[in-house]
Motif scaffolding. Structure first.
Motif, short mmCIF file in Angstrom:
data_model
loop_
_atom_site.label_atom_id
_atom_site.label_comp_id
_atom_site.label_asym_id
_atom_site.label_seq_id
_atom_site.Cartn_x
_atom_site.Cartn_y
_atom_site.Cartn_z
N UNK A 79 0.84 -1.21 0.00
CA UNK A 79 0.00 0.00 0.00
C UNK A 79 0.86 1.25 0.00
N UNK A 80 0.46 2.24 -0.80
CA UNK A 80 -0.60 2.20 -1.81
C UNK A 80 -0.18 1.34 -3.01
N UNK A 81 -1.15 0.67 -3.58
CA UNK A 81 -0.87 -0.21 -4.72
C UNK A 81 -0.54 0.65 -5.94
N UNK A 82 0.61 0.40 -6.53
CA UNK A 82 1.03 1.13 -7.73
C UNK A 82 1.15 0.23 -8.94
N UNK A 83 0.90 -1.08 -8.73
CA UNK A 83 0.95 -2.02 -9.84
C UNK A 83 -0.35 -2.79 -9.99
N UNK A 84 -1.44 -2.23 -9.42
CA UNK A 84 -2.77 -2.78 -9.63
C UNK A 84 -3.22 -3.76 -8.57
N UNK A 85 -4.54 -3.87 -8.42
CA UNK A 85 -5.14 -4.82 -7.47
C UNK A 85 -5.86 -5.96 -8.17
N UNK A 86 -6.37 -5.71 -9.37
CA UNK A 86 -7.10 -6.74 -10.11
C UNK A 86 -6.23 -7.26 -11.25
#
Length: 209
Positions: A79-86
């Motif tokens: 966190x924070x996601x900078x390479x995506x969550x989905x």
């Protein structure tokens, strides 16, 4: 962690922005490319490829490429996601990161390294010398124009390049677009959506480092 940086070069700036966006504390060492410190025996013992950035992980693994550094930091500090969550977002972010690297980063490198007299015989980064090819400089300038056109079109009605959130793709593209100034290519009113996005990313604290 230990981070080997260069305040004037685009590649380490990408890692530096990602580190700042995630709020990570690392031990930093600046490597002067102008003084050719990357070719010193001391640095070559760290990275025989003679390039920055370099990240030494907490377990002592040496990472010398931006994608490797980003993947490690994303996994270590999610966190924070900078390479995506989905799955879709992860794919889109890496796709646009690759597009920015191939169509802008390489183009700027071609234009700069094959035209700048200070880079005579240094047309490719690393420990080996390569002669300049003027035709590659001309091609690089044209490729930058094409990338600016592509990004301006992509950003119509969008705040960010790959997904609805700020990501590694935005960091990569911003740093490379900004660095194009070294070959007299700058974002202007001729690309309004690109300019809007560029100014927004430029105002982020991570872009000020």
């Amino acid at each position: 962690m230990i981070f080997y940086d260069c305040s004037t070069a685009p590649s380490p700036r990408r890692a530096r922005m990602l580190i700042a966006e995630k709020g990570i504390d690392v031990e930093k060492h600046d490597v002067s490319l102008a003084k050719e410190e990357q070719l010193s025996a001391e640095f070559l013992a760290i990275n025989s490829g003679a390039t920055v950035p370099v990240l030494i992980t907490e377990t002592g693994v040496t990472l010398t490429e931006n994608l490797g550094i980003a993947a490690y930091l994303e996994a270590r500090f999610p966190e924070p996601a900078l390479m995506g969550n989905t799955p879709d977002d992860k794919g889109a972010i890496l796709m646009w990161t690759a597009i920015a690297e191939g169509q802008c980063g390489l183009a700027v490198a071609e234009a700069l390294r094959n035209s700048n007299p200070h880079m005579k015989d240094r047309a490719i980064p690393g420990p080996e010398n390569f002669e300049q090819i003027p035709q590659l400089a001309e091609r690089g300038l044209r490729r930058i124009d094409l990338f600016f056109d592509k990004l301006d079109q992509r950003l119509q009605g969008r705040d960010f390049i790959a997904t609805q959130d700020f990501s590694l793709a935005d960091i990569t593209a911003f740093v490379l677009v900004d660095f194009a100034r070294v070959v007299q290519k700058r974002v202007s009113d001729t690309h309004p959506d690109l300019k809007r996005w560029y100014e927004a990313v430029k105002s982020r604290p991570s872009a000020q480092l």
